[in-house]
Enzyme design. Structure first.
Site, PDB file in Angstrom:
ATOM      1  N   ALA A  51      57.163  97.754 -34.407  1.00  0.00           N
ATOM      2  CA  ALA A  51      56.614  96.397 -34.426  1.00  0.00           C
ATOM      3  C   ALA A  51      56.724  95.770 -33.041  1.00  0.00           C
ATOM      4  CB  ALA A  51      57.360  95.545 -35.446  1.00  0.00           C
ATOM      5  N   GLY A  52      55.810  94.850 -32.764  1.00  0.00           N
ATOM      6  CA  GLY A  52      55.819  94.131 -31.495  1.00  0.00           C
ATOM      7  C   GLY A  52      54.751  94.586 -30.543  1.00  0.00           C
ATOM      8  N   THR A  75      55.815  91.256 -35.345  1.00  0.00           N
ATOM      9  CA  THR A  75      56.215  90.432 -36.489  1.00  0.00           C
ATOM     10  C   THR A  75      55.265  89.237 -36.617  1.00  0.00           C
ATOM     11  OG1 THR A  75      58.524  91.091 -36.365  1.00  0.00           O
ATOM     12  CG2 THR A  75      58.063  88.965 -37.376  1.00  0.00           C
ATOM     13  N   ASN A 100      62.770  91.355 -23.263  1.00  0.00           N
ATOM     14  CA  ASN A 100      61.755  90.403 -23.707  1.00  0.00           C
ATOM     15  C   ASN A 100      62.408  89.261 -24.467  1.00  0.00           C
ATOM     16  OD1 ASN A 100      60.784  90.087 -26.742  1.00  0.00           O
ATOM     17  ND2 ASN A 100      61.638  92.178 -26.541  1.00  0.00           N
ATOM     18  N   ARG A 101      61.785  88.115 -24.337  1.00  0.00           N
ATOM     19  CA  ARG A 101      62.149  86.957 -25.151  1.00  0.00           C
ATOM     20  C   ARG A 101      60.860  86.316 -25.663  1.00  0.00           C
ATOM     21  NH1 ARG A 101      64.351  85.365 -19.904  1.00  0.00           N
ATOM     22  NH2 ARG A 101      62.954  83.950 -18.779  1.00  0.00           N
ATOM     23  N   GLY A 103      59.641  85.695 -28.761  1.00  0.00           N
ATOM     24  CA  GLY A 103      59.791  84.614 -29.734  1.00  0.00           C
ATOM     25  C   GLY A 103      58.743  84.614 -30.831  1.00  0.00           C
ATOM     26  N   PHE A 104      58.405  85.802 -31.357  1.00  0.00           N
ATOM     27  CA  PHE A 104      57.449  85.907 -32.462  1.00  0.00           C
ATOM     28  C   PHE A 104      56.117  85.220 -32.140  1.00  0.00           C
ATOM     29  CE2 PHE A 104      60.786  86.343 -36.159  1.00  0.00           C
ATOM     30  CZ  PHE A 104      61.107  87.609 -35.703  1.00  0.00           C
ATOM     31  N   SER A 164      65.776  89.837 -34.828  1.00  0.00           N
ATOM     32  CA  SER A 164      65.311  89.544 -33.479  1.00  0.00           C
ATOM     33  C   SER A 164      66.286  88.581 -32.805  1.00  0.00           C
ATOM     34  CB  SER A 164      63.920  88.904 -33.509  1.00  0.00           C
ATOM     35  OG  SER A 164      63.576  88.417 -32.221  1.00  0.00           O
ATOM     36  N   ASN A 166      65.470  86.628 -30.403  1.00  0.00           N
ATOM     37  CA  ASN A 166      64.681  85.639 -29.676  1.00  0.00           C
ATOM     38  C   ASN A 166      64.211  84.465 -30.521  1.00  0.00           C
ATOM     39  OD1 ASN A 166      64.820  87.187 -27.263  1.00  0.00           O
ATOM     40  ND2 ASN A 166      63.242  88.542 -28.085  1.00  0.00           N
ATOM     41  N   THR A 167      64.660  84.380 -31.765  1.00  0.00           N
ATOM     42  CA  THR A 167      64.427  83.216 -32.608  1.00  0.00           C
ATOM     43  C   THR A 167      65.794  82.652 -32.983  1.00  0.00           C
ATOM     44  OG1 THR A 167      62.330  84.051 -33.500  1.00  0.00           O
ATOM     45  CG2 THR A 167      63.484  82.385 -34.796  1.00  0.00           C
ATOM     46  N   LYS A 206      65.093  95.281 -41.170  1.00  0.00           N
ATOM     47  CA  LYS A 206      65.335  95.707 -39.787  1.00  0.00           C
ATOM     48  C   LYS A 206      66.597  95.031 -39.269  1.00  0.00           C
ATOM     49  CE  LYS A 206      62.972  96.618 -35.423  1.00  0.00           C
ATOM     50  NZ  LYS A 206      61.651  96.615 -34.755  1.00  0.00           N
ATOM     51  N   THR A 234      67.115 100.472 -34.769  1.00  0.00           N
ATOM     52  CA  THR A 234      67.538  99.078 -34.698  1.00  0.00           C
ATOM     53  C   THR A 234      66.514  98.240 -33.922  1.00  0.00           C
ATOM     54  OG1 THR A 234      68.688  99.436 -32.596  1.00  0.00           O
ATOM     55  CG2 THR A 234      69.970  99.747 -34.626  1.00  0.00           C
ATOM     56  N   ASN A 235      66.750  96.934 -33.942  1.00  0.00           N
ATOM     57  CA  ASN A 235      65.988  96.001 -33.126  1.00  0.00           C
ATOM     58  C   ASN A 235      66.500  96.049 -31.683  1.00  0.00           C
ATOM     59  OD1 ASN A 235      64.284  93.742 -32.454  1.00  0.00           O
ATOM     60  ND2 ASN A 235      64.516  93.007 -34.550  1.00  0.00           N
ATOM     61  N   GLY A 285      65.307 103.205 -27.810  1.00  0.00           N
ATOM     62  CA  GLY A 285      65.599 104.058 -26.662  1.00  0.00           C
ATOM     63  C   GLY A 285      65.053 105.460 -26.742  1.00  0.00           C
ATOM     64  N   TYR A 306      58.587 102.407 -28.751  1.00  0.00           N
ATOM     65  CA  TYR A 306      58.007 101.188 -28.185  1.00  0.00           C
ATOM     66  C   TYR A 306      58.076 101.272 -26.663  1.00  0.00           C
ATOM     67  CZ  TYR A 306      56.882  96.274 -27.331  1.00  0.00           C
ATOM     68  OH  TYR A 306      56.279  95.121 -26.894  1.00  0.00           O
TER      69      TYR A 306
END
Length: 325
Positions: A51-52, A75, A100-101, A103-104, A164, A166-167, A206, A234-235, A285, A306
């Site tokens: 995702a992302g 997401t 990254n940040r 933020g959905f 995440s 970032n939220t 997740k 993992t995230n 990774g 990713y």
């Protein structure tokens, strides 16, 4: 040329280029022995896209033409939102890493559904769901429910993103009470949705890589109790100290090569505590075939890439799944 541009701009241009080039990609055919059955679904092979990468489903067909067995979109949130201020994505090329940040940032669940309706991708479609940034954490279940109800007819599986970094306060939903409230509500709602739509869509959760051994044990206990269909581990990591200065001074989630050992550790503990039959998607990774083998040995049933794909492109896919036949 793209590596000289802002990472987010390069990402968008790269996806646009893939969309233009899609008709030129050869068709894929995978031997039957490569297939993997997991949480009731048949995957052509083990390697998917996390995702992302395509939050809105705008590039599903183009990415699918590269040979991924599954693509996780999102997401996505109930309402469109711009995400955090730019710049919000940073390359750490010496570490094969990204911070990254975002933020959905996404165009909202209705847009995603409109894109899925016109897609010709035949692989497994996962959809990651989350909450809008301005929804109070105490009401988060309302956003997850709204998303689940809308994506349910279009998804092969749904990933519940409670990890995440970032939220604000989102990771609180991994705690016992938060997970019970979110996942318990969604599993209960699935009973009604299954009857309404005549299909059972797997629900996965997740989780973060920054959990202590005690927290992973607590999480495993919750997963055994709630019985979702699987876990994605993992995230991104919020611990940037492994990078040293100045990279560690950024804010956001770390992905790429430095995340691999953290991810593998969580996967291995989850496998030990959840037993041999609980489905695990391993992500974090995977920048080489060696990383992929380590993730599988730790206990993952399926893999997602990713950052490794962002840096290495189809070269990484050739290592992991071969060339079109």
């Amino acid at each position: 040329m793209l590596t000289r541009l802002d990472p987010e701009l390069a990402h968008d241009l790269g996806l646009a280029g893939l969309k233009v080039m899609r008709p030129l990609w050869p068709a894929w055919s995978f031997p039957a022995e490569c297939s993997v059955r997991c949480f009731g679904l048949q995957f052509a092979h083990s390697v998917g896209l996390a995702a992302g990468f395509d939050k809105n489903g705008d590039y599903l067909d183009a990415l699918g033409a590269l040979g991924f067995s599954h693509i996780e979109l999102g997401t996505v949130t109930p309402r469109p939102q711009p995400g955090n201020p730019k710049p919000r994505m940073f390359r750490i090329p010496g570490n094969l890493a990204l911070i990254n940040r975002m933020g959905f940032n996404n165009k909202g669940v209705d847009h995603l559904i409109s894109r899925l309706s016109g897609s010709r991708y035949r692989g497994i479609r996962g959809i990651s769901i989350g909450k809008n940034f301005d929804t109070p954490i105490e009401n988060a279940q309302d956003d997850y429910l709204a998303c689940l109800r809308k994506v349910y007819p279009h998804a092969d599986y749904v990933a519940v993103n409670v990890s995440s970094p970032n939220t604000a306060r989102l990771r609180e939903l991994q705690d016992r009470d938060g997970l019970q409230r979110i996942l318990g509500t969604l599993l209960e709602e699935r009973v009604a949705l299954q009857e309404r739509h005549g299909k059972r869509v797997p629900l996965l959760v997740k989780v973060a890589p920054d959990l202590s051994e005690a927290q992973v044990s607590e999480l495993a206990q919750q997963l055994r109790s709630l019985q979702p269909d699987g876990v994605i581990a993992t995230n991104t990591s919020s611990d940037l100290n492994v990078l040293g200065k100045p990279a560690a001074e950024h804010r956001g989630g770390l992905s790429g090569a430095p995340l691999h050992s953290l991810s593998v550790k969580v996967i291995a503990q989850l496998r030990a505590e959840l037993g041999a039959d609980f489905p695990i998607i391993g992500v974090g990774g995977i920048v080489s075939a060696a990383n992929a083998r380590e993730t599988l040995r730790a206990g993952a049933n399926l893999l997602q890439v990713y950052t490794g794909f962002a840096y290495r492109g189809t070269e990484l896919l050739d290592e992991l799944i071969g060339s079109p036949e």
